[in-house]
Design a protein around this motif. Structure first.
Motif, mmCIF file in Angstrom:
data_model
loop_
_atom_site.group_PDB
_atom_site.id
_atom_site.type_symbol
_atom_site.label_atom_id
_atom_site.label_comp_id
_atom_site.label_asym_id
_atom_site.label_seq_id
_atom_site.Cartn_x
_atom_site.Cartn_y
_atom_site.Cartn_z
ATOM 1 N N ILE B 82 -2.764 -8.680 3.096
ATOM 2 C CA ILE B 82 -2.228 -8.521 4.459
ATOM 3 C C ILE B 82 -1.578 -7.147 4.624
ATOM 4 N N ILE B 83 -0.813 -6.732 3.610
ATOM 5 C CA ILE B 83 -0.189 -5.402 3.695
ATOM 6 C C ILE B 83 -1.268 -4.327 3.850
ATOM 7 N N ALA B 84 -2.321 -4.460 3.054
ATOM 8 C CA ALA B 84 -3.395 -3.460 3.115
ATOM 9 C C ALA B 84 -4.013 -3.396 4.507
ATOM 10 N N ILE B 85 -4.290 -4.566 5.097
ATOM 11 C CA ILE B 85 -4.936 -4.577 6.409
ATOM 12 C C ILE B 85 -3.989 -4.039 7.477
ATOM 13 N N VAL B 86 -2.713 -4.435 7.384
ATOM 14 C CA VAL B 86 -1.744 -3.973 8.378
ATOM 15 C C VAL B 86 -1.633 -2.446 8.361
ATOM 16 N N ILE B 87 -1.696 -1.880 7.159
ATOM 17 C CA ILE B 87 -1.632 -0.415 7.066
ATOM 18 C C ILE B 87 -2.944 0.220 7.516
ATOM 19 N N ALA B 88 -4.061 -0.362 7.043
ATOM 20 C CA ALA B 88 -5.349 0.325 7.221
ATOM 21 C C ALA B 88 -5.899 0.210 8.640
ATOM 22 N N LEU B 89 -5.710 -0.949 9.266
ATOM 23 C CA LEU B 89 -6.414 -1.178 10.527
ATOM 24 C C LEU B 89 -6.025 -0.198 11.646
ATOM 25 N N PRO B 90 -4.727 -0.022 11.935
ATOM 26 C CA PRO B 90 -4.382 0.922 13.008
ATOM 27 C C PRO B 90 -4.872 2.331 12.691
ATOM 28 N N ILE B 142 11.634 4.938 -1.290
ATOM 29 C CA ILE B 142 11.652 3.961 -0.193
ATOM 30 C C ILE B 142 12.516 2.751 -0.521
ATOM 31 N N ALA B 143 12.250 2.144 -1.680
ATOM 32 C CA ALA B 143 12.924 0.891 -2.017
ATOM 33 C C ALA B 143 14.454 0.989 -1.989
ATOM 34 N N PRO B 144 15.067 2.055 -2.522
ATOM 35 C CA PRO B 144 16.537 2.115 -2.538
ATOM 36 C C PRO B 144 17.178 1.940 -1.160
ATOM 37 N N HIS B 145 16.438 2.258 -0.092
ATOM 38 C CA HIS B 145 16.995 2.094 1.245
ATOM 39 C C HIS B 145 17.061 0.630 1.655
ATOM 40 N N PHE B 146 16.248 -0.198 1.017
ATOM 41 C CA PHE B 146 16.127 -1.576 1.495
ATOM 42 C C PHE B 146 16.634 -2.607 0.488
ATOM 43 N N VAL B 147 16.318 -2.413 -0.787
ATOM 44 C CA VAL B 147 16.705 -3.418 -1.776
ATOM 45 C C VAL B 147 17.504 -2.758 -2.892
ATOM 46 N N GLU B 148 18.193 -3.611 -3.679
ATOM 47 C CA GLU B 148 19.045 -3.065 -4.729
ATOM 48 C C GLU B 148 18.241 -2.391 -5.825
ATOM 49 N N TYR B 149 17.184 -3.080 -6.249
ATOM 50 C CA TYR B 149 16.399 -2.467 -7.306
ATOM 51 C C TYR B 149 14.922 -2.840 -7.175
ATOM 52 N N SER B 150 14.088 -1.866 -7.345
ATOM 53 C CA SER B 150 12.664 -2.129 -7.461
ATOM 54 C C SER B 150 12.066 -1.046 -8.330
ATOM 55 N N ALA B 151 11.256 -1.467 -9.267
ATOM 56 C CA ALA B 151 10.665 -0.477 -10.166
ATOM 57 C C ALA B 151 9.548 0.306 -9.473
ATOM 58 N N GLY B 152 9.164 -0.173 -8.318
ATOM 59 C CA GLY B 152 8.051 0.487 -7.644
ATOM 60 C C GLY B 152 6.757 -0.282 -7.818
ATOM 61 N N TYR B 153 6.649 -0.967 -8.943
ATOM 62 C CA TYR B 153 5.472 -1.824 -9.127
ATOM 63 C C TYR B 153 5.630 -3.041 -8.235
ATOM 64 N N SER B 154 4.943 -3.029 -7.099
ATOM 65 C CA SER B 154 5.242 -4.046 -6.083
ATOM 66 C C SER B 154 3.997 -4.355 -5.272
ATOM 67 N N VAL B 155 4.084 -5.414 -4.480
ATOM 68 C CA VAL B 155 2.938 -5.733 -3.614
ATOM 69 C C VAL B 155 2.733 -4.625 -2.576
ATOM 70 N N LEU B 156 3.820 -3.913 -2.233
ATOM 71 C CA LEU B 156 3.656 -2.801 -1.295
ATOM 72 C C LEU B 156 2.778 -1.712 -1.910
ATOM 73 N N ALA B 157 3.051 -1.392 -3.174
ATOM 74 C CA ALA B 157 2.231 -0.383 -3.856
ATOM 75 C C ALA B 157 0.773 -0.839 -3.885
ATOM 76 N N GLY B 158 0.584 -2.118 -4.221
ATOM 77 C CA GLY B 158 -0.777 -2.663 -4.236
ATOM 78 C C GLY B 158 -1.418 -2.561 -2.870
ATOM 79 N N GLY B 159 -0.646 -2.924 -1.828
ATOM 80 C CA GLY B 159 -1.163 -2.880 -0.463
ATOM 81 C C GLY B 159 -1.551 -1.472 -0.059
ATOM 82 N N ILE B 160 -0.697 -0.497 -0.413
ATOM 83 C CA ILE B 160 -0.984 0.888 -0.018
ATOM 84 C C ILE B 160 -2.253 1.393 -0.698
ATOM 85 N N VAL B 161 -2.331 1.163 -2.021
ATOM 86 C CA VAL B 161 -3.519 1.615 -2.759
ATOM 87 C C VAL B 161 -4.779 0.952 -2.204
#
Lengths: 293, 303
Positions: B82-90, B142-161
């Protein structure tokens, strides 16, 4: 008879080459009447073309076209295939520019405005002219929305106003009785002949002054094309109509004014009766007698 | 050879050619059925042991204890897709419109082959690029603005790629679709005085709705199954993601990571086969449903 001297209007420049040696001054009923070559004998032309040259990818498609189209009359543009009829028509509402590598020189004056003027809004020019294409081309929406499309685009949002417009122009195109019970049905469920009348109504709905027809009946059955022809004859009371046609018979039936083109040049133009009965040019004569087509 | 013989020979070749082609077509269709059946039989042992519903809805994945919950993996797949489509479609819609309606032919000639090249880059290269660029960018910027900790390995990274991988596919389909809208239709809209943008909005996009829908379906199917690039950037922790910065573990990654290892665990291999079957069925249902919707759209608007 009142004074019928052709006086160029303020905005219309008549290049001097139009008035050449065949310009004769005659006295009719003690009134002065200036007879200029056929292309300039029209009073208050709605569209005037001056020295128009069109190049498409370096091909010289229209060559030095000079032309006046009369107001509230049907002008048929005839000529063999590839002579530039359609190009001329598309130059009028500037649809031609959407193709690539187009070069246009010269002037086209519509109602006194030069349509290629830098300051002019293209949509304003196009709104003045309803286009009827060769194959009917309903927009992918309902019958109602097809007619309301133009007015909506030009800012009419009021539903009641739109209802009135839709009814008015569907009636003008003789389609109201046939579709009034299924206005929300998709437009392409109509028959081809009905679709063409729908397209006509769609064009009329933006209140143009000119109707351009690009072989508007060539894809229709005989009865539908007769209906369209009758509509044209009826509509010329309020509109100036320019039709490109391949069928000489059609031109003979409905034209008030004829423009004959050959290889990108206007060979002859004049009142229909004159051109058909007594063509001045040899080429016109040959074309009319079916010598070539 | 007499003329009659020759004629008979030609007709024989005609029939032969037809039958061979028919046979090959049936074979390739059968392949899908065979794969489906194979997966089903392979996953039968685990289906006998646990109920399908309990596995689909359970979140605990502990092969050593014999607990096989697929819910996190299904959710991981859905999040990434879903993340991938939301980014890619527009992005694709707008650049597709630009390329087919506004761009100068020269630009189009320049961009078209570049899009094809993008489509041809192997997924693993996208994966490496994701690890080197996208993951640190998300983790540090990006993550530090929203959550306390994220290594970056995330569904967002997967969605973007994944989005970047499906962009060329969608763009090239969309430009084809826009190009197939007849010129007369554009002229019809323009000639009542519509601007180019109005024509695109009200006529071209409308006419292309079924095509756009089909392009999205194709892209989603591709995204569902994409394995390696997503696997490299998603974190692969079997948890249900609660934000885009959480790690996820999509189904294809699960299969690719674990198949061939720890096969001695009871039911493990069967569980992975069931994962494959679930993926297969999701894609099948998704395609069937979208086909039905597509037909509905076409009939509704008579496009």
């Amino acid at each position: 008879m009142s004074l019928s001297l052709v006086i160029p209007e303020k905005n219309m420049r008549y290049p001097s080459e139009d008035i050449n040696e065949s310009t004769i001054l005659t006295i009719v009923n003690n009134e002065r009447k200036k007879v200029v070559p056929s292309s300039s004998t029209i009073l208050n032309p709605l569209i005037s073309v001056r020295n128009l040259n069109v190049f498409i990818q370096k091909n010289h498609i229209l060559k030095n076209v000079n032309l006046d189209l009369p107001n509230k009359a049907i002008t048929c543009i005839i000529g063999p295939s590839g002579c530039g009829k359609t190009t001329l028509l598309k130059t009028f509402n500037r649809l031609l520019e959407n193709s690539s590598e187009i070069k246009i020189t010269g002037e086209v004056l519509v109602d006194g405005e030069n349509i290629h003027d830098r300051n002019i809004d293209v949509t304003h020019i196009r709104k003045k002219m309803g286009l009827l294409s060769q194959r009917p081309c309903p927009l992918p929406m309902s019958i109602y929305d097809n007619i309301a499309y133009g007015p909506k685009i030009h800012g009419i949002r009021n539903k009641r106003k739109l209802d009135v417009i839709v009814k008015k122009y569907l009636s003008a195109a003789g389609l109201w009785e046939e579709v009034k019970d299924r206005l929300n049905a998709p437009a392409n469920r109509l028959s081809i002949g009905q679709q063409q009348r729908l397209c006509l109504a769609r064009g009329l709905a933006v209140e143009p002054q000119v109707i351009l027809g690009d072989e508007a009946t060539s894809s229709l059955d005989p009865i539908s094309s007769k209906t369209i022809e009758e509509l044209f004859v009826h509509l010329k009371e309020d509109y100036s109509i320019a039709l490109v046609t391949h069928t000489l018979r059609q031109a003979q039936r409905i034209a008030d004014h004829i423009v004959f083109m050959y290889l990108g040049e206007v060979v002859e133009s004049g009142p229909a009766a004159e051109v058909f009965n007594n063509p001045k040019e040899k080429l016109t004569r040959e074309y009319l007698s079916g010598y070539f087509s | 050879m007499s003329l009659a013989d020759h004629t008979r020979y030609r007709i024989f070749k005609d029939i032969l050619a037809r039958n061979i082609m028919f046979g090959l077509t049936v074979f390739s269709l059968l392949l899908a059925v065979i794969i489906g059946l194979g997966l089903y039989f392979k996953s039968a042992p685990i289906l006998n042991e646990h109920s399908l519903w309990s596995m689909l809805s359970s979140s605990s994945w502990r092969p050593f204890k014999g607990e096989f919950g697929f819910y996190p993996f299904i959710m991981g797949t859905l999040w990434v897709t879903i993340i991938a489509i939301v980014i890619a479609l527009p992005l694709c819609l707008l650049s597709g419109i630009y390329l087919s309606e506004y761009a100068h032919p020269f630009i189009k000639r320049l961009v078209d082959p570049m899009i094809d090249i993008l489509a041809g880059i192997p997924p693993v290269v996208y994966g490496v690029w994701g690890v080197l660029v996208v993951v640190p960018f998300i983790g540090d910027k990006i993550a530090p603005h929203f959550v306390e900790y994220s290594a970056g390995y995330s569904v967002l990274a997967g969605g973007i790629v994944l989005a970047i991988m499906i962009v060329p596919l969608i763009i090239s389909i969309l430009t084809e679709i826009f190009a197939s809208v007849p010129k007369e239709l554009r002229d019809a809209s323009l000639s009542v005085g519509a601007t180019k943008w109005q024509t695109i909005k009200f006529v071209i996009l409308r006419k292309s709705t079924p095509g756009i829908f089909a392009a999205v379906v194709l892209a989603i199917s591709r995204a569902f199954g994409e394995t390696i690039a997503v696997l490299m950037v998603c974190g692969n922790i079997s948890q249900v993601p609660h934000s885009v910065f959480d790690s996820g573990y999509p189904l294809p990654a699960l299969i690719a990571n674990n198949y061939g290892e720890m096969m001695s665990l009871p039911l493990y291999d069967s569980a992975l086969m069931l994962a494959a079957l679930i993926l297969f069925v999701i894609i099948l249902i998704f395609n069937a449903v979208s086909r039905i919707i597509l037909v509905r759209i076409e009939r509704r608007f008579a496009l």
